[in-house]
Design a protein around this motif. Structure first.
Motif: not given
Length: 203
Positions: A40-43, A71-75, A77-85
């Motif tokens: 969350l912090a990174l995104a 810029r919420h779409p960028e947030f 995408e990054h938060f959910h992809k990183l968290t999922a992995r």
């Protein structure tokens, strides 16, 4: 998959997403909490967004964000992809982590709407009968830190991120009350009172 709806810059957004098949992939433990907060912090830093309040239940999350640049779409995408992995690595699984539908992103029009969503998200575990008080929930819930204006330092989870990679060893997360919400002390006092009222109602 539908394209994420654009949000007007300088707005609050309420982001919700469920785990695949509503499974308890986010069930709280130290490693899960650390992973979610780190991602969350990174995104948020990457998208230049402010985190107002995260609330993570076992099979979904609600996160209220301040989006000054739209810029919420960028947030998301990054938060959910990183968290999922990262969470799939923790759970030892390889299939979809999130439900197939896109995240729900609501634009919050004013202070009242933000307050309503904060109370709703913060008290989710109470209303579901999982705990009697918000503070008893062992998962991620930023209410106490938001009310105390306290920052969180999160260490990089060991189970997924390369210790020699580019990800920072620690990230700092402070939950924000932007000027658009008025006096921070008054906002915190109202939020505290409304959460306490929900706790009493469901006691």
């Amino acid at each position: 998959m539908a394209a994420p709806r654009q949000v007007t810059p300088g707005k609050f957004v309420f982001v919700t997403r469920r785990c695949a098949l509503r499974q308890f992939f986010l069930r709280p433990d130290d490693a899960t909490n650390q992973t979610v907060l780190y991602c969350l912090a990174l995104a948020a830093e990457r998208a230049h967004m402010g985190v107002v309040l995260p609330s993570v239940l076992s099979n979904h999350h609600h996160t209220t964000m301040w989006d000054p640049e739209g810029r919420h779409p960028e947030f998301t995408e990054h938060f959910h992809k990183l968290t999922a992995r990262a969470m799939n690595a923790l759970r030892g699984r390889w299939e979809n982590f999130w439900a197939s539908e896109p995240p729900c992103v609501l634009e919050l029009a004013d202070r009242a709407a933000v307050m309503d969503k904060l109370v709703y998200a913060a008290t989710n575990a109470v209303k579901d009968g999982l705990v009697e008080r918000v503070r008893h929930w062992p998962g991620v819930n930023g209410l106490a830190d938001l009310l105390a204006d306290r920052e969180i330092v999160v260490r990089r989870p060991r189970h997924f991120f390369d210790p020699d990679g580019e990800m920072p060893e620690t990230v700092t997360l402070r939950f924000v009350i932007p000027e658009a919400l008025g006096d921070p002390a008054e906002f915190r006092a109202e939020l505290r009172e409304r959460v306490a009222a929900v706790e009493e109602a469901f006691a």
